[in-house]
Design a protein around this motif. Sequence first.
Motif, short mmCIF file in Angstrom:
data_model
loop_
_atom_site.label_atom_id
_atom_site.label_comp_id
_atom_site.label_asym_id
_atom_site.label_seq_id
_atom_site.Cartn_x
_atom_site.Cartn_y
_atom_site.Cartn_z
N ASP A 171 -73.13 29.46 -18.50
CA ASP A 171 -74.15 28.42 -18.48
C ASP A 171 -74.15 27.59 -19.75
OD1 ASP A 171 -74.79 29.44 -16.03
OD2 ASP A 171 -76.68 30.36 -16.65
N GLY A 190 -70.95 30.86 -6.63
CA GLY A 190 -71.33 29.62 -7.28
C GLY A 190 -70.29 28.54 -7.06
N PHE A 191 -70.45 27.44 -7.77
CA PHE A 191 -69.49 26.34 -7.67
C PHE A 191 -68.13 26.75 -8.23
CE2 PHE A 191 -72.78 22.65 -7.87
CZ PHE A 191 -72.89 22.65 -6.48
N THR A 248 -68.05 22.00 -10.02
CA THR A 248 -68.96 21.91 -11.16
C THR A 248 -68.98 20.50 -11.74
OG1 THR A 248 -68.62 24.24 -11.69
CG2 THR A 248 -69.45 22.87 -13.45
N LYS A 291 -76.31 21.94 -4.35
CA LYS A 291 -75.53 22.75 -3.42
C LYS A 291 -75.50 22.09 -2.05
CE LYS A 291 -79.60 25.52 -2.27
NZ LYS A 291 -80.21 26.85 -2.20
N ASN A 328 -77.16 25.31 -11.02
CA ASN A 328 -75.71 25.16 -11.07
C ASN A 328 -75.18 24.65 -12.39
OD1 ASN A 328 -75.01 25.84 -8.23
ND2 ASN A 328 -76.35 24.12 -7.79
N SER A 364 -74.46 21.72 -13.46
CA SER A 364 -73.31 20.90 -13.08
C SER A 364 -73.67 19.42 -13.20
CB SER A 364 -72.89 21.23 -11.65
OG SER A 364 -73.96 20.96 -10.74
N ASN A 369 -71.93 26.53 -2.72
CA ASN A 369 -71.94 27.47 -3.84
C ASN A 369 -72.21 28.91 -3.39
OD1 ASN A 369 -74.71 27.68 -3.42
ND2 ASN A 369 -75.30 27.02 -5.47
#
Length: 706
Positions: free
Chosen positions: A406, A452-453, A458, A464, A480, A482, A534
């Motif tokens: 993250d 997840g992505f 990302t 999502k 996410n 992103s 995701n």
Amino acid sequence: MIAVDDGVPAPLGAHFDGRGVNFALFSEHATAVDICLFEPGERHETRTVRLPCRTDDVWHGYLRGVLPGQLYGYRVHGPWDPGNGHRFNPSKLLLDPYAREIRGKIRWHDALYGHRRGGREDRIDRRDSAVYMPRCVVTAPEVPNLALDPVRRPLADTVVYEAHVKALTRTHPAIPEPERGTYAALAHPAIIEHLVKLGVTALELLPIQGFVDDRFLVDKGLVNFWGYQPLSYFAPDPRYLGEGGLGSLKAAIRELNAAGIETWLDVVYNHTAEGDHTGPTLAFRGIDNASYYKLDPADRHRNIDCTGCGNTFDVSHPRVMQLVLDSLRHWVTAYGIAGFRFDLASSLGRSPLAFSPQAAFFQAVAQDPVLARVKMVAEPWDIGEGGYQLGGYPRGWSEWNDQFRDATRGFWKGDSGTLAKVTQGLTGSREVFAPSRRSPLASVNFIASHDGFTLADTVAYEAKHNEANGEDNRDGHGHNVSRNYGVEGDTDNPAVLSLRARQKRNMLATVMLAQGVPMLLMGDERSRSQGGNNNAYAQDNPTSWMDWSTDPDPALSGFVSNLLALRRSQPALRRRRFFTGTLIDPDQPLRDVHWLAPEGTEMGESHWSDDGLQAFGMQIGNDGEPGDRLLMLFNAGEGACTFHLDPVVGGPWWPVFDTGEPEGASPPDAPAYASGAAVPLAGRTVLVLTAAGAGAGIRAGWASGR
């Protein structure tokens, strides 16, 4: 002709000795156990034998005349008393928890439930479930094979590649069609060549222990593609066997070993496919529900659910722990597995409910002569109270570091206040793992995983897009971290595509330049997209499969390969001890990790507290070898900046890696920078420099094929 003798209570499972088979099954609360023998193609058993003996809650018997290949299952007698946690129902055929091979698959029907589904839970359902159940298979004795010994690469030199058996191999044109999507395909030279060329050293497979397609998915025409609904902890899932049978998996692991690649398994010992108290009776629930599962002390007809899957396997029970340890050893000794990643591992440390790094399971693993030599990696959380335990595992364990993921995503997408977190990750997350007396190798660093992505998504999606899962886009997490850079999803805008390509490289570089163990998600090196899904756990289709026919970023694989070659060539990137921030030389103000501000000074409190700072430099040396140094310059800002090299870091410095280059390697004629020089650094770029003379050697190594 079959003759029945007492047999012995150990080992558990079905074991052939040349004349017959010893069957042994643990059940503390059962009153009787029947072994059911089936002929191929028959819907019901052709013979039922009551196991004659009970020793220390193990029911056992020896059937002379039974041979390998025999199909079988169990029926277990005992009280039907859901209020006290007992759900025995001999009408239900049950799988042997120790079965080495499973044939067939579950055909969903209400008869698979111990109670009247849709009615009162305390009403037993006496319909026979055998016709809807797979069968266990008696296997021949396992002969130790030295060729299955894993590579046992040091953790400091490990690069993990997380992949799915079918998704990795289903569409590769070089693999014969009958082998695609099977264990055998993992051994195909095209797959091994790809992994070797990248430079990965460990292939981590998503779950292959026998698992179930959830009924609600089957009803929607979907499957549990990821495999996180286990039912058989010793048997490879039959859907990937192909024509080669069990031997094809062993052969694949043997070929990977020969190429220098370890095989790791993602294992799921936190829950089973039987779900909550309203779920089916397939194995453990019917064998001894009150022993295998954690039950609510205030209402024992319900399961405690720390996993989000309806039940929690009770590894604090000695016999359940024995099953998990026996299973792990089996995969090491019979298949040559070199490492395990434990799904929702916090549940394994609940003794009985609260997590403890001193839990009996962790202690048992540490002293086990087989498992103590195997790499152990935790997904360090579950959904129960106190379940998030990043940094809380004992020595000998590594952990998936979601904080690294993250922080890295946030830093490169321009979030404020991420500098301290991303630099913590680059140094191995000392603040997280040092309190448990572990090294940087406790941190498994990643930017993307199966959950997840993908890396490509990302930088292409901010929300999502899970509609294909049939849950109205409610499933999957919304956090996410992103950015889509102006267009949600696919685009032909060259400026957007160029920026996305740069950001993928920046995040990959951050993972591979950080202290710890790097992990790469299957297909990220080929910019694989899941269309913004995701949570593609139910997508056994091109959404999840690696597309070997097209490559939207053809230079990216070369970038990853060069980046990993750089990592291999630089011991400073693979330290076994944390940086301390101490001076390398008492007479010089240069530290073992020296943080540089763009203006050419060591970073101070004003820099660390600047939430808007997006550029920094990091000079590091190898543990115990201060002359082996790297200088890494990071600029997450949109605009270019100039780095003034602090004379303290010396010089000259040769550029060797640049995320602005499609394949990463700096041009061979890139000039060196002298001490105190100004280094131009483009926006959204990582530049790696090394001491004078070393740069040419690294580039020569790349040119010669690494």
